[in-house]
Design a protein around this motif. Structure first.
Motif, PDB file in Angstrom:
ATOM      1  N   GLY A 166       0.895  -1.279  -0.351  1.00 11.80           N
ATOM      2  CA  GLY A 166      -0.128   0.041  -0.029  1.00 11.80           C
ATOM      3  C   GLY A 166       0.843   1.152   0.100  1.00 11.80           C
ATOM      4  O   GLY A 166       2.128   1.204   0.310  1.00 11.80           O
ATOM      5  N   TYR A 167       0.369   2.432  -0.263  1.00  8.74           N
ATOM      6  CA  TYR A 167       1.155   3.379  -0.425  1.00  8.74           C
ATOM      7  C   TYR A 167       0.206   4.731  -0.061  1.00  8.74           C
ATOM      8  O   TYR A 167      -0.954   5.016  -0.691  1.00  8.74           O
ATOM      9  N   ASP A 168       0.524   5.691   0.893  1.00 12.53           N
ATOM     10  CA  ASP A 168      -0.041   6.917   1.128  1.00 12.53           C
ATOM     11  C   ASP A 168       0.741   7.991   0.488  1.00 12.53           C
ATOM     12  O   ASP A 168       1.685   8.103   1.141  1.00 12.53           O
ATOM     13  N   GLN A 169       0.184   8.569  -0.472  1.00 15.51           N
ATOM     14  CA  GLN A 169       0.850   9.578  -1.161  1.00 15.51           C
ATOM     15  C   GLN A 169       1.095  10.727  -0.596  1.00 15.51           C
ATOM     16  O   GLN A 169       2.112  11.356  -0.733  1.00 15.51           O
ATOM     17  N   ASP A 170       0.237  11.212   0.294  1.00 17.82           N
ATOM     18  CA  ASP A 170       0.157  12.588   0.899  1.00 17.82           C
ATOM     19  C   ASP A 170       1.241  12.434   2.011  1.00 17.82           C
ATOM     20  O   ASP A 170       2.107  13.312   2.085  1.00 17.82           O
ATOM     21  N   ASN A 171       1.395  11.315   2.548  1.00 11.14           N
ATOM     22  CA  ASN A 171       2.523  11.210   3.585  1.00 11.14           C
ATOM     23  C   ASN A 171       3.644  10.400   3.281  1.00 11.14           C
ATOM     24  O   ASN A 171       4.710  10.356   4.071  1.00 11.14           O
ATOM     25  N   ASP A 195       9.127   8.366   4.110  1.00 13.46           N
ATOM     26  CA  ASP A 195       9.845   9.295   2.918  1.00 13.46           C
ATOM     27  C   ASP A 195       9.875   8.613   1.763  1.00 13.46           C
ATOM     28  O   ASP A 195      10.989   9.070   0.957  1.00 13.46           O
ATOM     29  N   VAL A 196       8.931   7.896   1.313  1.00 12.36           N
ATOM     30  CA  VAL A 196       9.390   6.964   0.034  1.00 12.36           C
ATOM     31  C   VAL A 196       8.690   7.798  -1.127  1.00 12.36           C
ATOM     32  O   VAL A 196       7.396   8.050  -1.151  1.00 12.36           O
ATOM     33  N   PRO A 197       9.420   7.999  -2.190  1.00 17.81           N
ATOM     34  CA  PRO A 197       8.711   8.809  -3.252  1.00 17.81           C
ATOM     35  C   PRO A 197       7.798   7.859  -4.046  1.00 17.81           C
ATOM     36  O   PRO A 197       8.014   6.473  -3.925  1.00 17.81           O
ATOM     37  N   SER A 198       6.885   8.532  -4.706  1.00 21.13           N
ATOM     38  CA  SER A 198       5.683   7.579  -5.218  1.00 21.13           C
ATOM     39  C   SER A 198       6.434   6.828  -6.557  1.00 21.13           C
ATOM     40  O   SER A 198       6.000   5.795  -7.019  1.00 21.13           O
ATOM     41  N   SER A 199       7.505   7.507  -7.108  1.00 20.32           N
ATOM     42  CA  SER A 199       8.320   6.691  -8.179  1.00 20.32           C
ATOM     43  C   SER A 199       8.524   5.115  -7.757  1.00 20.32           C
ATOM     44  O   SER A 199       8.616   4.351  -8.472  1.00 20.32           O
ATOM     45  N   ILE A 200       9.123   5.227  -6.607  1.00 26.02           N
ATOM     46  CA  ILE A 200       9.728   4.132  -5.841  1.00 26.02           C
ATOM     47  C   ILE A 200       8.395   3.206  -5.538  1.00 26.02           C
ATOM     48  O   ILE A 200       8.387   1.762  -6.107  1.00 26.02           O
ATOM     49  N   HIS A 201       7.273   3.499  -5.087  1.00 28.49           N
ATOM     50  CA  HIS A 201       6.100   2.691  -5.005  1.00 28.49           C
ATOM     51  C   HIS A 201       5.786   2.307  -6.470  1.00 28.49           C
ATOM     52  O   HIS A 201       5.399   0.939  -6.646  1.00 28.49           O
ATOM     53  N   ALA A 202       5.671   3.126  -7.671  1.00 30.42           N
ATOM     54  CA  ALA A 202       5.232   2.574  -8.867  1.00 30.42           C
ATOM     55  C   ALA A 202       6.316   1.828  -9.522  1.00 30.42           C
ATOM     56  O   ALA A 202       5.820   0.543  -9.967  1.00 30.42           O
ATOM     57  N   ASN A 203       7.571   1.745  -9.174  1.00 26.76           N
ATOM     58  CA  ASN A 203       8.500   0.698  -9.789  1.00 26.76           C
ATOM     59  C   ASN A 203       8.512  -0.569  -9.043  1.00 26.76           C
ATOM     60  O   ASN A 203       8.522  -1.662  -9.546  1.00 26.76           O
ATOM     61  N   LEU A 204       8.046  -0.732  -7.913  1.00 30.17           N
ATOM     62  CA  LEU A 204       7.771  -1.703  -6.867  1.00 30.17           C
ATOM     63  C   LEU A 204       6.714  -2.407  -7.597  1.00 30.17           C
ATOM     64  O   LEU A 204       6.696  -3.773  -7.866  1.00 30.17           O
ATOM     65  N   MET A 205       5.740  -1.809  -7.939  1.00 30.87           N
ATOM     66  CA  MET A 205       4.458  -2.519  -8.263  1.00 30.87           C
ATOM     67  C   MET A 205       4.761  -2.961  -9.885  1.00 30.87           C
ATOM     68  O   MET A 205       3.948  -3.924 -10.255  1.00 30.87           O
TER      69      MET A 205
END
Length: 70
Positions: free
Chosen positions: A15-20, A37-47
């Motif tokens: 899961g990812y909370d983009q605001d926080n 403090d994980v950038p959204s790009s890291i979440h996208a790349n993980l997925m």
């Protein structure tokens, strides 16, 4: 936080909370960790990674501050 199931030998859901900028990972061991403090790009790349576990170990584990939730 809502998490999405992933097909992985190590990870169960992500899961990812983009605001926080919080990434939450549930492992197949039933433990849940939050990474901060994980950038959204890291979440996208993980997925989008062909191997979620390998991406996690190379790009997230021991890189971001974390806490165990469960």
């Amino acid at each position: 936080m809502n998490r999405t199931s992933v097909s992985s030998s190590n990870l169960r859901s992500v899961g990812y909370d983009q605001d926080n900028r919080i990434l939450e990972i549930e492992f197949n061991s039933n433990s849940v960790y939050r990474y901060f403090d994980v950038p959204s790009s890291i979440h996208a790349n993980l997925m989008n990674a062909s191997s979620h576990g390998k991406y996690f170990h190379r790009n997230i584990k021991d890189v971001y501050r974390y806490e165990q939730v469960r």
